[in-house]
Design a protein around this motif. Structure first.
Motif, PDB file in Angstrom:
ATOM      1  N   VAL A 213       0.840  -1.199   0.000  1.00 27.72           N
ATOM      2  CA  VAL A 213       0.000   0.000   0.000  1.00 27.72           C
ATOM      3  C   VAL A 213       0.879   1.255   0.000  1.00 27.72           C
ATOM      4  O   VAL A 213       0.626   2.200  -0.748  1.00 27.72           O
ATOM      5  N   ALA A 214       1.922   1.260   0.813  1.00 33.40           N
ATOM      6  CA  ALA A 214       2.820   2.420   0.861  1.00 33.40           C
ATOM      7  C   ALA A 214       3.521   2.634  -0.475  1.00 33.40           C
ATOM      8  O   ALA A 214       3.644   3.778  -0.947  1.00 33.40           O
ATOM      9  N   LEU A 215       3.956   1.564  -1.111  1.00 39.53           N
ATOM     10  CA  LEU A 215       4.599   1.691  -2.418  1.00 39.53           C
ATOM     11  C   LEU A 215       3.609   2.196  -3.470  1.00 39.53           C
ATOM     12  O   LEU A 215       3.970   3.008  -4.325  1.00 39.53           O
ATOM     13  N   ALA A 216       2.372   1.729  -3.394  1.00 40.94           N
ATOM     14  CA  ALA A 216       1.346   2.203  -4.328  1.00 40.94           C
ATOM     15  C   ALA A 216       1.070   3.689  -4.102  1.00 40.94           C
ATOM     16  O   ALA A 216       0.962   4.465  -5.064  1.00 40.94           O
ATOM     17  N   LEU A 217       0.965   4.106  -2.849  1.00 43.59           N
ATOM     18  CA  LEU A 217       0.745   5.526  -2.536  1.00 43.59           C
ATOM     19  C   LEU A 217       1.930   6.383  -2.999  1.00 43.59           C
ATOM     20  O   LEU A 217       1.750   7.481  -3.518  1.00 43.59           O
ATOM     21  N   PHE A 218       3.139   5.860  -2.836  1.00 45.08           N
ATOM     22  CA  PHE A 218       4.332   6.550  -3.304  1.00 45.08           C
ATOM     23  C   PHE A 218       4.284   6.723  -4.822  1.00 45.08           C
ATOM     24  O   PHE A 218       4.564   7.805  -5.354  1.00 45.08           O
ATOM     25  N   ALA A 219       3.898   5.655  -5.527  1.00 48.80           N
ATOM     26  CA  ALA A 219       3.807   5.722  -6.988  1.00 48.80           C
ATOM     27  C   ALA A 219       2.722   6.711  -7.422  1.00 48.80           C
ATOM     28  O   ALA A 219       2.925   7.483  -8.365  1.00 48.80           O
TER      29      ALA A 219
ATOM     30  N   ALA B 122      11.464  12.273  -1.764  1.00 45.07           N
ATOM     31  CA  ALA B 122      11.858  12.124  -0.360  1.00 45.07           C
ATOM     32  C   ALA B 122      10.821  12.760   0.567  1.00 45.07           C
ATOM     33  O   ALA B 122      10.502  12.205   1.626  1.00 45.07           O
ATOM     34  N   GLY B 123      10.282  13.912   0.168  1.00 45.97           N
ATOM     35  CA  GLY B 123       9.235  14.551   0.963  1.00 45.97           C
ATOM     36  C   GLY B 123       8.014  13.659   1.099  1.00 45.97           C
ATOM     37  O   GLY B 123       7.412  13.567   2.172  1.00 45.97           O
ATOM     38  N   VAL B 124       7.650  12.983   0.028  1.00 42.34           N
ATOM     39  CA  VAL B 124       6.512  12.057   0.064  1.00 42.34           C
ATOM     40  C   VAL B 124       6.828  10.860   0.958  1.00 42.34           C
ATOM     41  O   VAL B 124       5.986  10.420   1.745  1.00 42.34           O
ATOM     42  N   VAL B 125       8.041  10.340   0.876  1.00 37.05           N
ATOM     43  CA  VAL B 125       8.422   9.196   1.702  1.00 37.05           C
ATOM     44  C   VAL B 125       8.380   9.560   3.182  1.00 37.05           C
ATOM     45  O   VAL B 125       7.891   8.775   4.010  1.00 37.05           O
ATOM     46  N   VAL B 126       8.841  10.748   3.526  1.00 38.58           N
ATOM     47  CA  VAL B 126       8.798  11.190   4.922  1.00 38.58           C
ATOM     48  C   VAL B 126       7.355  11.228   5.416  1.00 38.58           C
ATOM     49  O   VAL B 126       7.045  10.788   6.529  1.00 38.58           O
ATOM     50  N   VAL B 127       6.468  11.751   4.576  1.00 36.64           N
ATOM     51  CA  VAL B 127       5.050  11.826   4.927  1.00 36.64           C
ATOM     52  C   VAL B 127       4.461  10.418   5.060  1.00 36.64           C
ATOM     53  O   VAL B 127       3.722  10.139   6.004  1.00 36.64           O
ATOM     54  N   LEU B 128       4.789   9.539   4.137  1.00 31.39           N
ATOM     55  CA  LEU B 128       4.262   8.173   4.188  1.00 31.39           C
ATOM     56  C   LEU B 128       4.746   7.421   5.425  1.00 31.39           C
ATOM     57  O   LEU B 128       3.970   6.713   6.067  1.00 31.39           O
TER      58      LEU B 128
ATOM     59  N   ILE C  45      -6.078   7.033   4.490  1.00 30.39           N
ATOM     60  CA  ILE C  45      -6.683   8.359   4.657  1.00 30.39           C
ATOM     61  C   ILE C  45      -5.623   9.397   4.995  1.00 30.39           C
ATOM     62  O   ILE C  45      -5.539  10.452   4.362  1.00 30.39           O
ATOM     63  N   TRP C  46      -4.791   9.108   6.007  1.00 29.01           N
ATOM     64  CA  TRP C  46      -3.749  10.068   6.396  1.00 29.01           C
ATOM     65  C   TRP C  46      -2.749  10.293   5.271  1.00 29.01           C
ATOM     66  O   TRP C  46      -2.295  11.412   5.039  1.00 29.01           O
ATOM     67  N   ALA C  47      -2.406   9.227   4.568  1.00 28.36           N
ATOM     68  CA  ALA C  47      -1.447   9.363   3.472  1.00 28.36           C
ATOM     69  C   ALA C  47      -2.003  10.257   2.374  1.00 28.36           C
ATOM     70  O   ALA C  47      -1.305  11.140   1.878  1.00 28.36           O
ATOM     71  N   PHE C  48      -3.266  10.052   1.997  1.00 28.09           N
ATOM     72  CA  PHE C  48      -3.855  10.893   0.953  1.00 28.09           C
ATOM     73  C   PHE C  48      -3.946  12.351   1.393  1.00 28.09           C
ATOM     74  O   PHE C  48      -3.624  13.259   0.623  1.00 28.09           O
TER      75      PHE C  48
END
Length: 138
Positions: free
Chosen positions: A19-25, A59-65, A80-83
């Motif tokens: 899920v995290a990798l999908a959100l990152f993509a 990197a900013g997205v990864v920190v958030v994720l 929800i939090w990731a989006f």
């Protein structure tokens, strides 16, 4: 060491990872959509400024994720939090890139290979990501 605990939770690890990798993509793709030039093409031609800017955004997205993962109570909460965090990260990126640098066309500067501008924008993306990540908590 209780190996059975790790084996019992391996499925949750893999689900969160996917899920995290999908959100990152997804976040990276959205950044690609709002970038007026082909990052892939410019990076392939050796444009370090574009590379630095893209790495900073990623990197900013990864920190958030990672913060969303750490603070979520279940998978839906993570999503929800990731989006929310990704949308905020994108909005803040746009505000900084286009709102606070009105006298300089930073997009053109990065496209033309201005490493200083690429590094600045990439660094700001990481810093904004740290701030957004810190706000995800219970």
């Amino acid at each position: 060491m209780n190996i059975s605990y790790y084996l019992d939770t391996l499925d949750r690890f893999l689900i969160y990872l996917l899920v995290a990798l999908a959100l990152f993509a997804i976040a990276t793709y959205i950044f690609k959509l709002i970038t007026p030039y082909s990052e892939r093409k410019l990076i392939k031609s050796g444009n370090i400024a574009v590379t630095l800017k893209l790495l900073g955004k990623m990197a900013g997205v990864v920190v958030v994720l990672q913060s969303a993962i750490r603070h979520s109570i279940n998978l839906l909460d993570l999503i929800i939090w990731a989006f929310i965090a990704i949308v905020i990260q994108i909005v803040l990126h746009l505000v900084i890139e286009y709102g606070l640098t009105r006298k300089t066309n930073v997009t053109k500067e990065v496209e033309n290979g201005n490493t200083a501008v690429g590094l600045l924008l990439g660094g700001v993306s990481v810093l904004v990501g740290l701030i957004v990540a810190a706000t995800i908590s219970y």
